[in-house]
Write an enzyme that holds these catalytic residues in place. Structure first.
Site, PDB file in Angstrom:
ATOM      1  N   ASN A   1      -5.893  -0.132  -1.227  1.00  0.00           N
ATOM      2  CA  ASN A   1      -5.659  -0.734  -2.533  1.00  0.00           C
ATOM      3  C   ASN A   1      -4.171  -0.688  -2.866  1.00  0.00           C
ATOM      4  O   ASN A   1      -3.441   0.110  -2.342  1.00  0.00           O
ATOM      5  CB  ASN A   1      -6.443  -0.077  -3.639  1.00  0.00           C
ATOM      6  N   THR A   2      -3.665  -1.495  -3.666  1.00  0.00           N
ATOM      7  CA  THR A   2      -2.297  -1.869  -3.952  1.00  0.00           C
ATOM      8  C   THR A   2      -2.184  -2.102  -5.446  1.00  0.00           C
ATOM      9  O   THR A   2      -3.176  -2.273  -6.117  1.00  0.00           O
ATOM     10  CB  THR A   2      -1.982  -3.183  -3.186  1.00  0.00           C
ATOM     11  N   ILE A   3      -0.961  -2.114  -5.966  1.00  0.00           N
ATOM     12  CA  ILE A   3      -0.763  -2.652  -7.316  1.00  0.00           C
ATOM     13  C   ILE A   3       0.194  -3.826  -7.206  1.00  0.00           C
ATOM     14  O   ILE A   3       1.091  -3.837  -6.357  1.00  0.00           O
ATOM     15  CB  ILE A   3      -0.212  -1.595  -8.307  1.00  0.00           C
TER      16      ILE A   3
ATOM     17  N   SER B   1       2.359  -0.144  -2.669  1.00  0.00           N
ATOM     18  CA  SER B   1       1.078   0.323  -2.169  1.00  0.00           C
ATOM     19  C   SER B   1       1.216   1.529  -1.257  1.00  0.00           C
ATOM     20  O   SER B   1       2.268   1.755  -0.659  1.00  0.00           O
ATOM     21  CB  SER B   1       0.408  -0.815  -1.394  1.00  0.00           C
TER      22      SER B   1
END
Length: 563
Positions: A372-374, A391
């Site tokens: 998952n990443t922003i 990330s």
């Protein structure tokens, strides 16, 4: 199995029809109207981080200052996706220079780690967790590169809001509480994890007030001592010693040798709009390859969500990802054919391979001359805009939490190939293939949209869908992100492998049941997946009215806000 897919499709399609979708204006699937403001806009995946960025803008900071501040807050408040143990990429529109700048702040593999290390141990894949997939974290250096080139406020002021939240605490959101519970199940027995992320020995959950004094101390050292406090001081020494204690190969010297790289963004023109991505070692040009292929079709006439649109998009994606698996890697170690891959001529050649009536089970990569990443974006009253993505990979990262520093290290090294001669094969001091990509759109040489989303291989697929939603289907900025998405899985990865069975098409609810049946008749395998589609944020500039439009992901906790 086929009948099971049909039952699931029927249930999801009909359940979605029970949801309230009444709107006075706009499309029914839109969750809200766009946010509009004249002086500045911040769109992040966490409301408190958005407010941190907005506060910086109101104090006179510019978009770059606010982006760094918001990203620091996200590393604290959303540790399940990012943090200073990970990497960073950014595209910046400079209002003063009237041009785009690209920053690749991804880290490299340890100097002592090579292919022989794995082959001598009969390993065919780099582990997902533990010390071996840990590469140098590039985020902090990325902050200081951005700040050194464009920033106006002192880093002590930029990082102070996050330091305060880390010391005083903040409430954990429902979504992050869910992810932290999952991460706690996986990492609770890893060294230092519980001490940092499981107060009182229990997973954090919705509504718990989380404090991270270790991270507060680390950020204070960085704010006062600059990037060298992270890469050449006690922090680097702690990281290096810890990883070696865990039988990894990353050293303090690897951190001391780290540098980011300013790169030229690359673009393709899609129906009069220039879509910009960063070149490899990231996967951004896959979005451009997909769009180049799709430009040869009358997408608007196909209609959003139609059989023809979804089929052609999935086949275009398959073609682009064959090249992604073969050619995308660190350009410092390879001569990459980027210009050829994103050329119109090459798209014309690849488009001929698509059968409009049948899904392909396999394609070959083009023959060329030699998780998952922003995502967040910020715009300011001066006209600067920042498209930034950051990330750790696989959500929280490697499981490696250095003692009393308050963050987990990334596991991007897992994405190296162990296939000798592969463009992306593991080599000392090399940047791995990267999934995280920021994006930008300009029109007639002026900024239009700064946008991006998260989700591993979903990202270039999502970028292309957002562009077509805006340009072909005439959606507004929020609608373009809320619209039901599709994701194809099963294409080969840059670590090796081959697609032989056509893969699987994952669809969100909202796609018509008759469309699903028609896609299956064309040979597509249809499936559903929870939570693999989200993370969209975007800002649009209205040049005529001098107004910013903001949009944020409805599937998660995101917020767009302006003033």
């Amino acid at each position: 199995m086929k009948s099971l897919y049909l039952i699931i499709a029927f249930l999801i399609t009909n359940l979605s029809s029970l949801l309230a979708q009444d709107r006075v204006t706009g499309l029914n699937f839109a969750t809200r109207s766009e946010v509009m403001a004249q002086n500045g806009m911040v769109a992040t995946s966490h409301p408190l981080a958005t407010q941190v960025g907005l506060d910086i803008l109101k104090k006179g900071g510019n978009a770059i200052d606010a982006a760094i501040a918001a990203n620091a807050a996200l590393g604290l408040m959303e540790p399940t996706g990012n943090g200073i143990g990970g990497d960073l990429f950014a595209i910046v529109w400079s209002a003063e220079d009237k041009k785009l700048y690209g920053l690749n702040a991804s880290g490299r593999s340890p100097e002592k780690l090579d292919l022989e290390y794995f082959t001598s141990r009969n390993m065919t894949k780099i582990p997902a967790f533990g010390p071996l997939p840990v590469s140098v974290p590039g985020c902090v250096d990325g902050w200081f590169e951005l700040h050194g080139k464009f920033g106006t406020m002192e880093m002590t002021e930029i990082l102070q809001p996050t330091i305060d939240y880390a010391r005083n605490g903040f409430p954990v959101t429902e979504l992050i509480g869910f992810y932290l519970t999952l991460s706690s199940q996986r990492f609770k027995d890893y060294p230092n994890f519980s001490e940092t992320y499981m107060p009182n020995g229990e997973p954090l959950k919705k509504g718990d007030v989380f404090k991270n004094p270790f991270l507060a101390n680390t950020l204070e050292k960085i704010a006062k001592g600059g990037r060298d406090a992270f890469y050449k001081g006690e922090i680097a020494k702690t990281i290096g010693e810890f990883i070696q204690e865990q039988e990894g190969l990353l050293t303090a010297k690897d951190l001391a040798n780290h540098t980011s790289e300013w790169v030229e963004p690359v673009s393709s023109n899609y129906r009069g709009y220039d879509v910009w991505e960063l070149p490899p070692n990231g996967q951004g040009i896959a979005a451009l390859q997909i769009l180049n292929i799709m430009e040869g079709y009358d997408v608007k006439s196909m209609g959003f969500g139609s059989v023809e649109y979804i089929h052609h998009f999935i086949e275009a994606k398959k073609l682009a990802f064959e090249d992604r698996a073969k050619y995308y890697a660190d350009p410092a170690f390879n001569k990459l054919p980027v210009d050829q891959l994103i050329s119109e001529a090459y798209a014309d050649e690849r488009r001929k391979l698509i059968n409009p009536e049948r899904a392909a089970r396999t394609y070959d990569a083009g023959k060329l001359e030699q998780g998952n990443t922003i995502y967040m974006t910020v715009a300011d009253k001066f006209g600067n805009m920042v498209s930034l993505i950051q990330s750790n990979y696989r959500g929280m990262g490697s499981g490696m939490v250095p003692p009393k520093l308050g963050f987990m290290l990334q596991d991007r090294g897992e994405l190296f190939s162990l296939e000798e001669g592969h463009y992306n094969v593991i080599e000392p001091g090399k940047r791995p293939f990267h999934t995280i990509i920021p994006a930008f759109i300009t029109k007639d040489g002026k900024p239009w949209v700064s946008f991006g989303l998260m989700g591993g291989a979903m990202q270039p697929q999502g970028h292309a869908q957002i562009v077509m939603n805006l340009i072909d289907f005439g959606m507004n900025l929020q609608e373009a992100g809320d619209a039901p998405r599709m994701q194809h899985e099963g294409s080969p990865e840059p670590t090796g492998g081959k697609m032989t069975d056509g893969g699987e098409v994952l669809l969100e609810s909202g796609i018509d049941y008759q469309t699903i049946r028609a896609l299956m008749r064309k040979g597509h395998k249809i499936g559903y997946s929870l939570g693999s589609y989200g993370g969209y944020q975007a800002i649009m500039w209205d040049e005529e009215n001098k107004v910013y439009y903001g949009a944020s992901e409805s599937r998660k906790d995101g917020q767009a806000a302006g003033y």
